[in-house]
Design a protein around this motif. Structure first.
Motif, PDB file in Angstrom:
ATOM      1  N   SER A   1       0.837  -1.200   0.000  1.00 20.99           N
ATOM      2  CA  SER A   1       0.000   0.000   0.000  1.00 20.99           C
ATOM      3  C   SER A   1       0.870   1.248   0.000  1.00 20.99           C
TER       4      SER A   1
ATOM      5  N   ASN B   1       0.698   4.286  -2.488  1.00 21.42           N
ATOM      6  CA  ASN B   1       0.685   5.705  -2.139  1.00 21.42           C
ATOM      7  C   ASN B   1       1.721   6.486  -2.927  1.00 21.42           C
TER       8      ASN B   1
ATOM      9  N   TYR C   1       0.900   6.902  -6.386  1.00 18.59           N
ATOM     10  CA  TYR C   1      -0.196   7.843  -6.585  1.00 18.59           C
ATOM     11  C   TYR C   1       0.300   9.275  -6.535  1.00 18.59           C
TER      12      TYR C   1
ATOM     13  N   ARG D   1      -3.959  19.107  -4.624  1.00 14.00           N
ATOM     14  CA  ARG D   1      -4.584  18.563  -3.430  1.00 14.00           C
ATOM     15  C   ARG D   1      -4.334  17.092  -3.293  1.00 14.00           C
TER      16      ARG D   1
ATOM     17  N   ARG E   1     -10.268   4.154  -6.528  1.00 14.15           N
ATOM     18  CA  ARG E   1     -10.602   5.570  -6.669  1.00 14.15           C
ATOM     19  C   ARG E   1     -10.911   6.181  -5.316  1.00 14.15           C
TER      20      ARG E   1
ATOM     21  N   ASP F   1      -7.805   6.766  -3.592  1.00 10.92           N
ATOM     22  CA  ASP F   1      -7.122   7.933  -4.158  1.00 10.92           C
ATOM     23  C   ASP F   1      -7.653   9.210  -3.530  1.00 10.92           C
ATOM     24  N   GLU F   2      -8.980   9.262  -3.403  1.00  9.68           N
ATOM     25  CA  GLU F   2      -9.582  10.463  -2.833  1.00  9.68           C
ATOM     26  C   GLU F   2      -9.184  10.616  -1.372  1.00  9.68           C
TER      27      GLU F   2
ATOM     28  N   ARG G   1      -6.436   9.625  -0.097  1.00  7.00           N
ATOM     29  CA  ARG G   1      -5.045  10.081  -0.098  1.00  7.00           C
ATOM     30  C   ARG G   1      -4.981  11.582  -0.282  1.00  7.00           C
ATOM     31  N   ASP G   2      -5.966  12.094  -0.997  1.00  7.91           N
ATOM     32  CA  ASP G   2      -6.009  13.539  -1.190  1.00  7.91           C
ATOM     33  C   ASP G   2      -6.515  14.243   0.050  1.00  7.91           C
TER      34      ASP G   2
ATOM     35  N   LEU H   1      -2.952   4.941   4.025  1.00 10.42           N
ATOM     36  CA  LEU H   1      -3.036   5.315   2.615  1.00 10.42           C
ATOM     37  C   LEU H   1      -2.183   6.539   2.326  1.00 10.42           C
ATOM     38  N   GLY H   2      -1.510   7.031   3.355  1.00 11.79           N
ATOM     39  CA  GLY H   2      -0.601   8.152   3.131  1.00 11.79           C
ATOM     40  C   GLY H   2      -1.333   9.440   2.870  1.00 11.79           C
TER      41      GLY H   2
ATOM     42  N   LYS I   1      -2.498  13.064   3.130  1.00 18.43           N
ATOM     43  CA  LYS I   1      -1.962  14.299   3.676  1.00 18.43           C
ATOM     44  C   LYS I   1      -3.100  14.977   4.415  1.00 18.43           C
TER      45      LYS I   1
ATOM     46  N   THR J   1      -4.192  17.726   5.888  1.00 16.79           N
ATOM     47  CA  THR J   1      -3.826  19.132   6.044  1.00 16.79           C
ATOM     48  C   THR J   1      -4.984  19.889   6.675  1.00 16.79           C
TER      49      THR J   1
END
Lengths: 386, 611
Positions: free
Chosen positions: A6, A10, A13, A386, B485, B488-489, B491-492, B582-583, B585, B587
């Motif tokens: 994972s 990351n 990604y 973002r 997906r 991914d979101e 992770r954002d 999932l890393g 961020k 913020t």
């Protein structure tokens, strides 16, 4: 391991770690060309091992409770006594089914052989299945398959061109498809797997799968490049490469999950059933899905970049991205000059700023006046950041 | 939709899916209780055992047209029925083949009967009797009764052009002729100049004809060589015996029939209500140039209400037809009847009212337009004698079939288990969503296939089973695309609820286009490929549709609902949606223009993104 997987996901990604798929595309092209040549060579020298359905002939399957040791002798004698047929091929299918392939027999002969085989193996006649295939049968099946293929390809090009609004994407997807097809056929020729009508179905499905896989990657490419076209911060190649990397985990997962049931069928089928629809289909799917996964990652997207490298919009984007990059670099170069204490300094500020929060998250400088006021709202970073 | 909360939408979708499943289940249960349904899918031949014969009809002129193929199929259906094979299915495949599927392994005789070549012939009638054997030929009672019930039309050949007069005449002979014969018989052939009287006359004579005809032959036939096709001397004592013993009501009455064009033929009509002794072939069916059904026009050119079949011959056929009609029109009934046989069975045996010199005949009788059309089609079909080439014939013993099914099933289960293990490993608790989705998809697929088996006679064959197993992978992939997906979101740095919504919006497009490609492949394969491929294409297409349904109505709604549960919402390490792993961020704006960023790899902070 899962954690590292994972983590890899990351990093792929965010672009922290990245497989330079697009940049080193020449290497992948070369590899594929080599595979391609081997495949064509194999096809030319070995040819495909066509099954009974394409050659024409008769096949009998005797379902015994346990095949005797001398099954081959028994079968040959039974068939030989029934009819002096040359070119009799006896194989053991699974543990207890004896398969006898002969030249084409007439109907009455075939009935007789069936009876003789049943007698020889001491099974009721209903446990002996007889198959007769005319020589033109396979040809007509493959002709149909070929026609289906052509129509399918045309339909797919139209559909993808409409969906991606770009015919080059459809072309690249088709290129990856042809790549998969040739290499799969080549593997078949080289290894000498038997080609049956079920294999033909498999080929067609592999095409579907290969496209499916490519389309998923391309959808991400479309998303990323659209964004790049909008903000001009990445070249087309970089955006595409990021897309490939971002979908890499998904591609691996999909391939594994797609292959798992097929592997199960392949193993169960070849151990217990022997050659048949089940094994033929799963084998071609197994080979095809592996090749398809490879091509959707390493061939399709690089090829798309190659195709589009001279497009006006792409060239223009390259220039914009270059400007953006040099600007960022300039900013980065300017920064350490001012703040040795680690505080980035806004470009617009006349005097060196002491404040830590002198820039936004993205590194964009904030004017001194803008920083000071209580009404200074945080800037929402652009979507791409973002 | 935007106005409705995602959660409400999700609930509605879940309810809709439940309703759909229950409805399908209810339908299935209904077919089992009240109908002919069964709880398991219908199996194809290769799983159940049986024989599949693929025939390619061939004409002298090359490939048959679609219409001819359909005709050929009808012929095969008749042959299969006539041979008493139960549960057989005859289908056309693509544009050139006919597939005969028989759920048992037929005898050689049946095979031969099914794939023999088909030809139409014209033979003069020598004797007629009721279909069931009647030792003494007393024509009057039974003959008249039976036929009227069966095919009403009875033809008469008349000159094509202006048969109006004859038409009326024709109609009249029919009833009178009834005394002898059955539906097929009492039709009149008239020639160019319609002479009503001519047609009427035969009607008077026939009554006796049926039975007597054999007897004279018996007496005179010994040792006498027949001079032409209409000679009663063809009826030797042997033929006479054969004729008497023939029972057309038995389905296999004609099993051992040998149809030699140069010899007389003892046969039945196509409904089995009449039997005939026919002379040798006088005109072969390939001399027919056209046959059509329609309303007759009279001399004034007005369309009458009489239905006729207009039949025309090519030049050679016209000459032969003229010869035979001239000869036969003078003979007493039934010898003035010319029988048309298809597959050795009499389809129509009209009597001549006059000589037909120009090869254009009109058959009238009390046809309905529909029956006339059917007959005209058969006649036209005679113009193209078909032979059937056996492309392949596959016998599957029931033992082998069930073995295939068993192992296919085992393989599917093992594959499914592997998928379950892998998705649990990869997605933790989220893997259960995958598994639940696959289970629901499997249930829906099972119900659909079983219901289709009842409604459309869909049969699951080996290729279909393989398609289902392969589909596990395709179906699982939709979830993977979606989950990736969502991750991914995350992770954002989105919250789970918003990540699910945003991720869904993006994944939806991908899933749709990818499934569309798959579906397109299935359709093209289904329409264009041969039968074994069809089963595969069908299940592939079906599972693709079900996949879309499940992703939209089950997986996404379920995830929407679940993302509100604390376990998932707070990103429990086992949920598979743990933002720190999932890393993400995370913020945060901490006020006064400052941000606080949690580095991706660092330990998860309790206040995280959801303080």
């Amino acid at each position: 391991m899962n954690l590292s997987f994972s983590d890899l996901g990351n990093d792929l990604y965010t672009g922290k770690r990245s497989v330079p798929v697009v940049a080193s595309r020449r290497r992948f092209y070369l590899g594929s060309v080599a595979l391609f040549l081997i495949a064509v060579l194999g096809l030319a020298t070995q040819g495909l091992n066509l099954g009974l359905e394409f050659r024409g002939g008769s096949e009998f399957r005797v379902a015994t409770s346990a095949a005797p040791q001398d099954y081959e002798q028994t079968a040959r004698e039974a068939v030989g006594a029934a009819d002096n047929t040359q070119g009799v091929n006896v194989t053991l299918v699974g543990n207890d089914t004896v398969r006898v392939q002969t030249e084409r027999l007439s109907d009455s002969d075939s009935q007789k052989v069936r009876g003789d085989l049943a007698q020889a193996f001491d099974v009721p006649e209903r446990d002996v299945s007889a198959t007769f295939i005319g020589p033109s049968w396979g040809a007509s099946v493959s002709q149909q398959a070929l026609r289906a293929l052509v129509i399918f390809l045309v339909a797919v090009v139209v559909m993808l061109s409409i969906y991606f609004r770009n015919w080059k994407m459809a072309a690249a997807a088709l290129f990856a498809l042809a790549h998969d097809l040739v290499i799969t056929v080549g593997i078949y020729a080289l290894v000498g797997f038997e080609v049956s009508p079920a294999t033909m179905i498999g080929f067609l499905t592999v095409l579907g799968y290969s496209l499916y896989d490519t389309v998923v990657v391309f959808d991400k490419v479309r998303e990323n490049t659209q964004e790049a076209f909008a903000n001009g911060r990445m070249t087309y190649a970089d955006a595409a490469n990021l897309a490939v990397n971002q979908t890499m985990v998904r591609s691996i997962n999909t391939t594994v999950i797609g292959l798992l049931p097929i592997t199960a069928v392949l193993v169960v089928g070849s151990v217990f059933l022997g050659p048949g629809v089940l094994v033929d289909l799963s084998l071609v799917l197994f080979v095809g899905i592996l090749v398809g996964a490879y091509s959707s990652i390493f061939i399709a997207t690089p090829f798309l970049v190659t195709l589009r490298r001279n497009d006006d919009a792409v060239v223009e984007l390259g220039k914009r991205a270059e400007r953006h990059r040099s600007k960022v670099e300039r900013e980065r170069a300017a920064r350490p000059v001012v703040g040795d204490d680690g505080a980035p300094v806004p470009v617009g500020a006349g005097a060196p700023a002491e404040r830590e929060e002198g820039s936004t998250l993205t590194g964009r400088a904030v004017h001194q006046y803008a920083r000071s006021g209580p009404r200074n709202q945080p800037k929402r970073p652009p979507k791409s950041k973002r | 939709m935007a106005a409705t909360a995602p959660r409400t939408v999700a609930r509605r979708a879940l309810i809709a899916l439940t309703v759909l499943t229950v409805a399908l289940g209810g339908l299935l249960a209904g077919t089992i209780v009240w109908g002919t349904g069964q709880a398991t899918p219908k199996l194809g031949l290769d799983l159940k055992g049986g024989t599949q014969i693929i025939l390619e009809p061939q004409t002298n002129a090359g490939r048959p047209s679609a219409e001819q193929l359909n005709q050929a199929r009808n012929i095969i259906v008749q042959r299969v029925d006539a041979n008493g094979v139960s549960g057989a299915e005859v289908t056309t495949q693509g544009s050139e083949n006919i597939v005969v599927s028989i759920p048992e392994i037929p005898t050689q005789a049946v095979r031969d009967a099914i794939s023999k070549s088909s030809q139409m012939q014209f033979r003069p009638v020598l004797a007629v009797a009721n279909g069931a054997p009647q030792p003494t030929a007393s024509p009057s009672p039974s003959g008249s009764g039976a036929p009227s019930g069966s095919p009403s039309p009875r033809p008469s050949a008349s000159g094509s052009a202006q048969p109006s007069g004859s038409a009326s005449a024709t109609a009249s002979p029919a009833p009178s002729a009834t005394s002898t014969s059955n539906g097929v018989l009492n039709r009149v052939l008239t020639a160019e100049s319609p002479s009503p009287s001519g047609s009427a006359s035969p009607s008077a004579s026939p009554s006796g004809s049926a039975s007597p005809s054999p007897s004279p032959s018996a007496s005179g036939g010994e040792g006498v060589t027949p001079t032409d096709a209409t000679d009663l001397a063809w009826i030797t004592p042997q033929i006479q015996r054969q004729f008497e013993q023939l029972d057309c009501s038995q389905p296999n009455a004609l099993d051992n029939l040998r149809d030699d064009p140069a010899k007389p033929l003892v046969t039945c009509d196509d409904t089995g209500t009449a039997k005939f002794v026919l002379g040798p072939v006088v005109v072969s069916g390939d001399k027919i140039s056209d046959a059509s059904a329609g309303y007759q026009t009279n001399q004034q050119g007005t369309v009458t209400s009489t239905v006729e079949i207009a039949l025309s011959f090519n030049s050679e056929g016209s000459r032969q037809y003229a010869d035979i009609s001239r000869k036969m029109v003078t003979l007493p009934s039934p010898q003035n009847q010319l029988a048309a046989t298809l597959d050795s069975r009499v389809i129509v045996a009209p009597q001549f009212n006059e000589a037909i010199p120009n090869g254009r005949a009109s058959i009238t009788g009390n046809f309905t337009l529909e029956s006339a059309r059917a007959l005209a089609d058969q006649l036209k079909f005679g113009a193209l004698p078909l032979s059937f080439v056996e492309q392949s014939s596959v016998d599957i013993s029931p033992t082998l079939g069930s073995e295939q099914l068993r192992y296919g099933f085992i393989a599917g289960l093992v594959g499914l288990l592997l998928v379950v293990v892998y998705s649990l490993f990869q997605y933790r608790a989220l893997g259960f969503v995958t598994i639940a989705s696959i289970v629901v998809a499997g249930l829906l697929t099972y119900l659909t296939i079983t219901v289709l088996g009842w409604a459309q006679n869909f049969r699951l064959d080996m290729a279909g089973v393989t398609g289902l197993i392969v589909a596990i992978g395709f179906t699982a992939d939709s979830f993977i695309v979606y989950f990736e997906r969502v991750r991914d979101e995350l992770r954002d740095g989105r919250s789970l609820a918003s990540a699910v919504e945003t991720g869904w919006k993006r994944a939806k497009r991908t899933v749709l286009i990818a499934d569309a490609v798959n579906f397109l492949a299935a359709i093209v394969l289904y329409v264009l490929a041969s039968s074994s491929v069809r089963g595969f294409a069908f299940t592939l297409g079906l599972t693709t549709l079900i996949d879309v349904l499940i992703v939209f109505w089950f997986t996404h709604p379920l995830l929407t609902v679940l993302s509100r549960r604390p376990f998932f919402r707070d990103g429990h390490p086992l949920s598979g949606l743990d933002p720190s792993r999932l890393g993400a961020k995370t913020t945060r704006y901490v006020g006064r223009g400052r941000f606080e960023t949690t580095p991706p790899a660092s330990a998860r902070q309790p206040e995280g993104s959801r303080a």
